[in-house]
Scaffold this motif. Structure first.
Motif, PDB file in Angstrom:
ATOM      1  N   SER A   1     -22.863  30.455  17.523  1.00 22.38           N
ATOM      2  CA  SER A   1     -22.749  31.660  16.696  1.00 22.38           C
ATOM      3  C   SER A   1     -24.091  32.120  16.157  1.00 22.38           C
ATOM      4  O   SER A   1     -24.225  33.265  15.716  1.00 22.38           O
ATOM      5  N   LEU A   2     -25.087  31.227  16.152  1.00 23.57           N
ATOM      6  CA  LEU A   2     -26.441  31.637  15.787  1.00 23.57           C
ATOM      7  C   LEU A   2     -26.953  32.712  16.741  1.00 23.57           C
ATOM      8  O   LEU A   2     -27.807  33.520  16.378  1.00 23.57           O
ATOM      9  N   LEU A   3     -26.429  32.721  17.959  1.00 25.95           N
ATOM     10  CA  LEU A   3     -26.804  33.707  18.965  1.00 25.95           C
ATOM     11  C   LEU A   3     -25.850  34.893  18.969  1.00 25.95           C
ATOM     12  O   LEU A   3     -26.276  36.049  18.929  1.00 25.95           O
ATOM     13  N   THR A   4     -24.542  34.617  19.011  1.00 25.22           N
ATOM     14  CA  THR A   4     -23.570  35.687  19.231  1.00 25.22           C
ATOM     15  C   THR A   4     -23.440  36.643  18.046  1.00 25.22           C
ATOM     16  O   THR A   4     -23.348  37.856  18.234  1.00 25.22           O
ATOM     17  N   LEU A   5     -23.450  36.113  16.832  1.00 22.87           N
ATOM     18  CA  LEU A   5     -23.255  36.983  15.667  1.00 22.87           C
ATOM     19  C   LEU A   5     -24.396  37.981  15.506  1.00 22.87           C
ATOM     20  O   LEU A   5     -24.135  39.186  15.340  1.00 22.87           O
ATOM     21  N   PRO A   6     -25.669  37.559  15.572  1.00 21.02           N
ATOM     22  CA  PRO A   6     -26.749  38.558  15.503  1.00 21.02           C
ATOM     23  C   PRO A   6     -26.699  39.573  16.646  1.00 21.02           C
ATOM     24  O   PRO A   6     -27.021  40.753  16.443  1.00 21.02           O
ATOM     25  N   ILE A   7     -26.295  39.138  17.847  1.00 25.70           N
ATOM     26  CA  ILE A   7     -26.219  40.072  18.972  1.00 25.70           C
ATOM     27  C   ILE A   7     -25.143  41.124  18.725  1.00 25.70           C
ATOM     28  O   ILE A   7     -25.348  42.322  18.983  1.00 25.70           O
ATOM     29  N   LEU A   8     -24.005  40.713  18.211  1.00 20.25           N
ATOM     30  CA  LEU A   8     -22.942  41.677  17.910  1.00 20.25           C
ATOM     31  C   LEU A   8     -23.400  42.690  16.866  1.00 20.25           C
ATOM     32  O   LEU A   8     -23.080  43.882  16.960  1.00 20.25           O
ATOM     33  N   ILE A   9     -24.153  42.220  15.878  1.00 21.01           N
ATOM     34  CA  ILE A   9     -24.685  43.134  14.874  1.00 21.01           C
ATOM     35  C   ILE A   9     -25.727  44.065  15.499  1.00 21.01           C
ATOM     36  O   ILE A   9     -25.757  45.272  15.226  1.00 21.01           O
ATOM     37  N   PHE A  10     -26.573  43.516  16.384  1.00 23.57           N
ATOM     38  CA  PHE A  10     -27.592  44.307  17.069  1.00 23.57           C
ATOM     39  C   PHE A  10     -26.949  45.413  17.913  1.00 23.57           C
ATOM     40  O   PHE A  10     -27.503  46.517  18.043  1.00 23.57           O
TER      41      PHE A  10
ATOM     42  N   ALA B   1     -29.363  35.606   7.316  1.00 22.34           N
ATOM     43  CA  ALA B   1     -30.741  35.182   7.580  1.00 22.34           C
ATOM     44  C   ALA B   1     -31.030  33.843   6.921  1.00 22.34           C
ATOM     45  O   ALA B   1     -31.627  32.947   7.532  1.00 22.34           O
ATOM     46  N   GLY B   2     -30.584  33.683   5.677  1.00 16.05           N
ATOM     47  CA  GLY B   2     -30.805  32.417   4.982  1.00 16.05           C
ATOM     48  C   GLY B   2     -30.061  31.271   5.632  1.00 16.05           C
ATOM     49  O   GLY B   2     -30.609  30.171   5.796  1.00 16.05           O
ATOM     50  N   ILE B   3     -28.824  31.522   6.028  1.00 20.43           N
ATOM     51  CA  ILE B   3     -28.014  30.477   6.650  1.00 20.43           C
ATOM     52  C   ILE B   3     -28.591  30.079   7.999  1.00 20.43           C
ATOM     53  O   ILE B   3     -28.600  28.898   8.370  1.00 20.43           O
ATOM     54  N   MET B   4     -29.094  31.049   8.761  1.00 15.59           N
ATOM     55  CA  MET B   4     -29.683  30.729  10.056  1.00 15.59           C
ATOM     56  C   MET B   4     -30.868  29.782   9.895  1.00 15.59           C
ATOM     57  O   MET B   4     -31.035  28.841  10.684  1.00 15.59           O
ATOM     58  N   LEU B   5     -31.683  29.995   8.879  1.00 17.80           N
ATOM     59  CA  LEU B   5     -32.809  29.100   8.625  1.00 17.80           C
ATOM     60  C   LEU B   5     -32.315  27.700   8.260  1.00 17.80           C
ATOM     61  O   LEU B   5     -32.846  26.690   8.740  1.00 17.80           O
ATOM     62  N   LEU B   6     -31.284  27.639   7.409  1.00 16.74           N
ATOM     63  CA  LEU B   6     -30.746  26.337   7.002  1.00 16.74           C
ATOM     64  C   LEU B   6     -30.129  25.599   8.190  1.00 16.74           C
ATOM     65  O   LEU B   6     -30.313  24.384   8.344  1.00 16.74           O
TER      66      LEU B   6
ATOM     67  N   ASN C   1     -18.528  39.816  12.423  1.00  9.73           N
ATOM     68  CA  ASN C   1     -18.072  38.516  11.923  1.00  9.73           C
ATOM     69  C   ASN C   1     -16.643  38.230  12.368  1.00  9.73           C
ATOM     70  O   ASN C   1     -16.321  37.124  12.813  1.00  9.73           O
ATOM     71  N   GLY C   2     -15.782  39.228  12.266  1.00 15.00           N
ATOM     72  CA  GLY C   2     -14.401  39.047  12.689  1.00 15.00           C
ATOM     73  C   GLY C   2     -14.250  38.937  14.193  1.00 15.00           C
ATOM     74  O   GLY C   2     -13.506  38.093  14.706  1.00 15.00           O
ATOM     75  N   THR C   3     -14.992  39.770  14.930  1.00 14.23           N
ATOM     76  CA  THR C   3     -14.920  39.772  16.396  1.00 14.23           C
ATOM     77  C   THR C   3     -15.374  38.446  16.975  1.00 14.23           C
ATOM     78  O   THR C   3     -14.803  37.947  17.961  1.00 14.23           O
ATOM     79  N   ASN C   4     -16.380  37.848  16.377  1.00 14.56           N
ATOM     80  CA  ASN C   4     -16.906  36.565  16.843  1.00 14.56           C
ATOM     81  C   ASN C   4     -15.845  35.469  16.821  1.00 14.56           C
ATOM     82  O   ASN C   4     -15.903  34.509  17.594  1.00 14.56           O
ATOM     83  N   ARG C   5     -14.842  35.620  15.940  1.00 13.13           N
ATOM     84  CA  ARG C   5     -13.816  34.584  15.798  1.00 13.13           C
ATOM     85  C   ARG C   5     -12.907  34.474  17.013  1.00 13.13           C
ATOM     86  O   ARG C   5     -12.335  33.407  17.264  1.00 13.13           O
TER      87      ARG C   5
ATOM     88  N   PHE D   1     -22.834  37.815  28.934  1.00 18.04           N
ATOM     89  CA  PHE D   1     -23.899  36.841  29.187  1.00 18.04           C
ATOM     90  C   PHE D   1     -24.298  36.112  27.900  1.00 18.04           C
ATOM     91  O   PHE D   1     -24.671  34.934  27.946  1.00 18.04           O
ATOM     92  N   ALA D   2     -24.201  36.807  26.768  1.00 10.14           N
ATOM     93  CA  ALA D   2     -24.432  36.123  25.492  1.00 10.14           C
ATOM     94  C   ALA D   2     -23.372  35.047  25.281  1.00 10.14           C
ATOM     95  O   ALA D   2     -23.665  33.955  24.781  1.00 10.14           O
ATOM     96  N   GLY D   3     -22.140  35.354  25.679  1.00  7.71           N
ATOM     97  CA  GLY D   3     -21.062  34.378  25.576  1.00  7.71           C
ATOM     98  C   GLY D   3     -21.301  33.176  26.470  1.00  7.71           C
ATOM     99  O   GLY D   3     -21.056  32.030  26.065  1.00  7.71           O
ATOM    100  N   ILE D   4     -21.796  33.413  27.697  1.00  3.25           N
ATOM    101  CA  ILE D   4     -22.103  32.304  28.601  1.00  3.25           C
ATOM    102  C   ILE D   4     -23.142  31.384  27.979  1.00  3.25           C
ATOM    103  O   ILE D   4     -22.979  30.155  27.961  1.00  3.25           O
ATOM    104  N   LEU D   5     -24.210  31.976  27.454  1.00  5.51           N
ATOM    105  CA  LEU D   5     -25.275  31.178  26.847  1.00  5.51           C
ATOM    106  C   LEU D   5     -24.783  30.437  25.611  1.00  5.51           C
ATOM    107  O   LEU D   5     -25.076  29.249  25.430  1.00  5.51           O
ATOM    108  N   ALA D   6     -23.980  31.123  24.787  1.00  4.92           N
ATOM    109  CA  ALA D   6     -23.452  30.485  23.583  1.00  4.92           C
ATOM    110  C   ALA D   6     -22.500  29.349  23.931  1.00  4.92           C
ATOM    111  O   ALA D   6     -22.504  28.296  23.276  1.00  4.92           O
ATOM    112  N   GLY D   7     -21.679  29.550  24.954  1.00  2.07           N
ATOM    113  CA  GLY D   7     -20.775  28.487  25.383  1.00  2.07           C
ATOM    114  C   GLY D   7     -21.531  27.277  25.889  1.00  2.07           C
ATOM    115  O   GLY D   7     -21.156  26.134  25.618  1.00  2.07           O
ATOM    116  N   PHE D   8     -22.619  27.517  26.612  1.00  2.00           N
ATOM    117  CA  PHE D   8     -23.467  26.434  27.100  1.00  2.00           C
ATOM    118  C   PHE D   8     -24.107  25.688  25.929  1.00  2.00           C
ATOM    119  O   PHE D   8     -24.132  24.452  25.897  1.00  2.00           O
TER     120      PHE D   8
END
Length: 218
Positions: free
Chosen positions: A27-36, A105-110, A45-49, A11-18
């Motif tokens: 990836s602002l959504l998927t990468l933090p979720i994978l870490i969570f 975290a810094g990149i997400m803000l930027l 980071n690698g899996t997200n690719r 479902f994270a993938g569905i939302l990210a694809g949308f």
């Protein structure tokens, strides 16, 4: 991977694809979720690719069907992007979890700031001839893609906005042409980054394929 991870990732993938379809920045959504979900940062980071490569492949095919692709020029852009991505990926697999989380975290803000700035609207009037790119602008664009590749190989988050900003400002291409190059180049250099992550054992294929399926549906 626990069984409940599958629907969460899907479902994270569905939302990210949308999100990627409407604007970008999935990836602002998927990468933090994978870490969570408990993946080490390098593995997340690698899996997200995997999902990024799959989505870029489908998008590239779509632009090809619409006749707006210029693979010869895209390949020229992709070559320095590949070199940069390999460098960035090797940096990413060796970085500590704590440092990566701080960088993320810094990149997400930027990136959120860049989204609010919205480069796609600011340069939507660009209309340079995609077949008439001069040597100077071609070299400048290839140099830009080398550094974009380093960033994309390292983390990828928000790279679509960076590519749009670089291509439209340097080449003057309209957004349709810009996006056709963006998905091709990102798909190619991300494939090589994925190889680096996989070579170092930093990819969870089950989660990655589930994420890719969700992004494709989204």
């Amino acid at each position: 991977m626990e069984i409940w991870h599958i629907p969460v990732v899907f479902f994270a993938g569905i939302l990210a694809g949308f999100i990627n379809t409407l604007a970008g920045g999935g990836s602002l959504l998927t990468l933090p979720i994978l870490i969570f979900l408990g993946l080490p940062t390098a593995v997340a980071n690698g899996t997200n690719r995997i999902a990024i490569v799959a989505q870029c492949a489908f998008a590239t095919a779509g632009f090809k069907r619409k006749g707006v692709s210029n693979f010869k020029l895209s390949i020229l852009f992709a070559i320095p992007g590949i070199l940069g991505a390999v460098i960035g990926a090797w940096i990413a697999v060796d970085i500590s979890d704590i440092l990566f989380k701080r960088v993320l975290a810094g990149i997400m803000l930027l990136v959120l700031g860049l989204i609010l700035w919205n480069p796609s609207k600011r340069w939507s009037a660009a209309d340079a001839d995609p077949a008439g790119l001069g040597r100077g602008r071609l070299i400048a664009t290839m140099i830009a893609f080398f550094f974009i590749g380093i960033y994309g190989g390292f983390i990828q988050v928000g790279v679509g906005f960076i590519i749009i900003a670089a291509l439209t400002s340097i080449t003057g291409f309209n957004l349709v042409v810009t996006n056709s190059h963006k998905v091709f180049v990102a798909g190619i250099y991300t494939t090589f980054a994925l190889i680096v992550f996989a070579f170092n054992g930093k990819v969870c294929w089950e989660i990655g394929l589930c994420l890719a399926a969700g992004m494709g549906l989204g």
